[in-house]
Write a protein that holds these residues in place. Structure first.
Motif, short mmCIF file in Angstrom:
data_model
loop_
_atom_site.label_atom_id
_atom_site.label_comp_id
_atom_site.label_asym_id
_atom_site.label_seq_id
_atom_site.Cartn_x
_atom_site.Cartn_y
_atom_site.Cartn_z
N PRO A 1 4.06 -8.26 -13.23
CA PRO A 1 3.60 -8.55 -11.86
C PRO A 1 4.66 -8.16 -10.83
CG PRO A 1 4.26 -10.57 -12.98
CD PRO A 1 4.31 -9.48 -14.01
N ILE A 2 4.24 -7.72 -9.66
CA ILE A 2 5.14 -7.37 -8.57
C ILE A 2 4.62 -8.02 -7.29
CG2 ILE A 2 5.99 -5.19 -9.51
CD1 ILE A 2 3.86 -3.72 -8.01
N SER A 3 5.51 -8.23 -6.34
CA SER A 3 5.12 -8.82 -5.06
C SER A 3 6.01 -8.25 -3.98
CB SER A 3 5.25 -10.36 -5.09
OG SER A 3 6.59 -10.73 -5.36
N GLY A 4 5.60 -8.43 -2.73
CA GLY A 4 6.37 -7.92 -1.61
C GLY A 4 5.61 -8.13 -0.32
N THR A 5 6.01 -7.40 0.71
CA THR A 5 5.35 -7.49 2.01
C THR A 5 5.15 -6.09 2.57
OG1 THR A 5 7.47 -7.72 3.15
CG2 THR A 5 6.33 -9.76 2.55
N ARG A 6 4.14 -5.96 3.41
CA ARG A 6 3.87 -4.70 4.09
C ARG A 6 4.03 -4.93 5.58
NH1 ARG A 6 -1.92 -2.20 3.22
NH2 ARG A 6 -2.48 -4.01 4.52
N LEU A 7 4.80 -4.05 6.24
CA LEU A 7 5.01 -4.15 7.68
C LEU A 7 4.04 -3.21 8.40
CD1 LEU A 7 8.90 -4.24 8.02
CD2 LEU A 7 7.29 -6.14 8.27
N THR A 8 3.32 -3.73 9.38
CA THR A 8 2.40 -2.93 10.18
C THR A 8 2.84 -2.98 11.63
OG1 THR A 8 0.59 -3.52 8.68
CG2 THR A 8 -0.01 -2.58 10.81
N VAL A 9 2.94 -1.81 12.26
CA VAL A 9 3.35 -1.73 13.67
C VAL A 9 2.11 -1.81 14.54
CG1 VAL A 9 4.57 -0.38 15.41
CG2 VAL A 9 5.30 -0.29 13.01
N GLU A 10 2.06 -2.82 15.40
CA GLU A 10 0.94 -2.98 16.30
C GLU A 10 1.13 -2.11 17.54
OE1 GLU A 10 -1.56 -4.59 15.31
OE2 GLU A 10 -0.68 -5.62 13.57
N GLU A 11 0.09 -2.03 18.38
CA GLU A 11 0.15 -1.19 19.57
C GLU A 11 1.24 -1.63 20.54
OE1 GLU A 11 -3.59 -0.92 21.44
OE2 GLU A 11 -4.57 0.15 19.78
N THR B 1 4.97 -4.64 18.16
CA THR B 1 5.32 -5.76 17.30
C THR B 1 5.00 -5.42 15.85
OG1 THR B 1 3.11 -6.74 17.63
CG2 THR B 1 4.88 -7.40 19.15
N PHE B 2 5.63 -6.15 14.95
CA PHE B 2 5.44 -5.94 13.52
C PHE B 2 4.65 -7.09 12.93
CE2 PHE B 2 9.20 -3.50 14.59
CZ PHE B 2 9.03 -2.32 13.87
N THR B 3 3.76 -6.73 12.05
CA THR B 3 2.97 -7.74 11.34
C THR B 3 3.26 -7.62 9.85
OG1 THR B 3 1.21 -7.64 12.99
CG2 THR B 3 0.67 -8.61 10.84
N GLU B 4 3.62 -8.75 9.24
CA GLU B 4 3.90 -8.76 7.80
C GLU B 4 2.67 -9.23 7.05
OE1 GLU B 4 7.30 -10.89 6.59
OE2 GLU B 4 8.72 -9.74 7.80
N VAL C 1 3.04 3.39 -13.29
CA VAL C 1 1.82 3.14 -12.53
C VAL C 1 1.96 1.77 -11.88
CG1 VAL C 1 -0.68 2.88 -12.60
CG2 VAL C 1 0.45 4.55 -14.11
N ALA C 2 1.88 1.73 -10.56
CA ALA C 2 2.04 0.47 -9.83
C ALA C 2 0.93 0.33 -8.80
CB ALA C 2 3.41 0.40 -9.16
N GLY C 3 0.22 -0.79 -8.85
CA GLY C 3 -0.82 -1.07 -7.88
C GLY C 3 -0.41 -2.17 -6.94
N HIS C 4 -0.56 -1.94 -5.64
CA HIS C 4 -0.22 -2.94 -4.62
C HIS C 4 -1.47 -3.26 -3.81
CE1 HIS C 4 3.52 -0.72 -5.48
NE2 HIS C 4 4.16 -1.86 -5.21
N LEU C 5 -1.75 -4.55 -3.64
CA LEU C 5 -2.91 -5.00 -2.89
C LEU C 5 -2.48 -5.92 -1.78
CD1 LEU C 5 -5.37 -5.71 -5.84
CD2 LEU C 5 -5.64 -3.93 -4.11
N ALA C 6 -3.08 -5.72 -0.61
CA ALA C 6 -2.90 -6.62 0.52
C ALA C 6 -4.30 -6.97 1.01
CB ALA C 6 -2.10 -5.96 1.63
N GLY C 7 -4.78 -8.16 0.63
CA GLY C 7 -6.17 -8.49 0.92
C GLY C 7 -7.08 -7.77 -0.06
N ASP C 8 -8.08 -7.07 0.47
CA ASP C 8 -9.02 -6.39 -0.41
C ASP C 8 -8.77 -4.89 -0.50
OD1 ASP C 8 -9.67 -5.74 2.13
OD2 ASP C 8 -11.80 -6.26 2.00
#
Length: 354
Positions: free
Chosen positions: A171-181, A184-187, A206-213
């Motif tokens: 298993p792996i885990s982490g965070t994804r940073l998204t830049v808003e308009e 600002t950053f959303t984790e 082979v590594a699969g990462h999911l954030a939500g669906d």
């Protein structure tokens, strides 16, 4: 009365001259005729080939002379040691390059598409057309979009069914940073699973990462080090050390035979060459240490010759620094050899017994 040697002796003479190639050229030019004549006089009547003992003695004596340095010149001995060590480093690079030729080829784009389809469990052309290849030269990689229906265990079983040796799931885990308009950053929390698969000299992560669906799966491929890799590096080092000493000995005798002005100029150029090549040699030996320590990761095989490729290996200077110094050092060494031209030597006369 003059005795004419039979035709067989001319064949014997040619055989002896071939054996004398083991001697340095300077020795052949000065003593080759004398040696050949003496050997012919000692030959038995009708002898067509050199005796085995004579052949071994000539080759061993010639090689011993090739390794000998001019007597009473300790500075040249130091230069010879440094030259041998420098050539040993480049011999390691040559052995490493030959060893790398035994590695399996990295997957091309078509093969990475196939591996990605195997990892995602779909052959959807729309999905596979979005696969992006990484730009590295020592690994290959791709990414593709997935949904929360992706099952890592099923992907693992598909690789196993295709003949790959697969590892357990991790298993792996982490965070994804998204830049808003607004800047600002959303984790967004990430979770997923990875496994490795190995087959035919290749290893794949082979590594699969999911954030939500939604998420992505990455497929990274690298080469597996073969059994011939380390022995070829060791042979390259040994060969480089021997060749370096032979070259240094040859150049040393050229310097001794040259005029004092040319001698000191050649020695200065040769020393400058060794100084220029010091950093490339250190980089190569550093890579040798990493190789034998088992440095690198599962996907990237550390090689010795990679130190010569333009890269960010050193934290200072331009990326071409090591390669540039190597070329410059080689050119200065050639200049030293040309400057240290020996004086005129008496030419060798044909050896005919009378």
């Amino acid at each position: 009365m003059t005795t004419v040697w039979p035709e067989a002796d001319h064949s014997l003479e040619r055989s002896y001259r071939r054996l004398l190639l083991a001697y340095p050229r300077r020795h052949r030019r000065r003593h080759g005729t004398e040696l050949t004549t003496t050997l012919l006089e000692m030959a038995a009547p009708g002898q067509r080939r050199p005796r085995a003992g004579d052949a071994v003695h000539l080759i061993a004596s010639g090689l011993r002379l090739r390794f000998r340095l001019p007597a009473g010149r300790p500075l040249l001995a130091v230069v010879a040691v440094l030259t041998a060590l420098t050539m040993g480093a480049f011999g390691a690079a040559a052995g490493s390059w030959l060893g790398a030729q035994t590695f399996a080829d990295l997957p091309d784009v078509a093969e990475m598409n196939r591996l990605t389809a195997q990892a995602t469990g779909t052959s959807d052309e729309a999905l596979l057309s979005s696969v992006t290849m990484q730009g590295r030269t020592d690994t290959a990689g791709s990414t593709a979009s997935i949904t929360d229906t992706w099952d890592a265990e099923q992907a693992r079983q598909r690789f196993a069914a295709d003949g790959w040796s697969v590892s357990p799931l991790t298993p792996i885990s982490g965070t994804r940073l998204t830049v808003e308009e607004g800047g600002t950053f959303t984790e967004t929390p990430l979770h997923g699973t990875w496994f490795s698969a190995e087959s035919s000299g290749l290893i794949v992560h082979v590594a699969g990462h999911l954030a939500g669906d939604t998420g992505s799966v990455s497929v990274d491929a690298g080469q597996v080090r073969t059994a011939a890799f380390l022995p070829l590096i060791a042979v390259g080092i040994a060969g480089g050390l021997v060749l370096g000493w032979l070259v240094a000995a040859s150049v040393a005798y050229r310097m001794v035979a040259a005029s004092p002005g040319r001698r000191w100029s050649a020695l200065g150029l040769w020393s400058a060459s060794l100084l220029t090549l010091a950093m490339p040699a250190a980089a190569l030996y550093d890579h040798v240490a990493q190789v034998f320590r088992g440095g690198g990761d599962d996907l990237r095989v550390i090689t010795v010759h990679s130190a010569l490729t333009p890269s960010g290996y050193y934290p200072f200077g331009p990326s071409w620094l090591i390669l540039g110094l190597t070329v410059a050092g080689a050119l200065v060494a050639v200049a030293a050899i040309l400057v240290a031209r020996p004086g005129e030597q008496p030419p060798q006369q044909p050896a005919l017994a009378g």
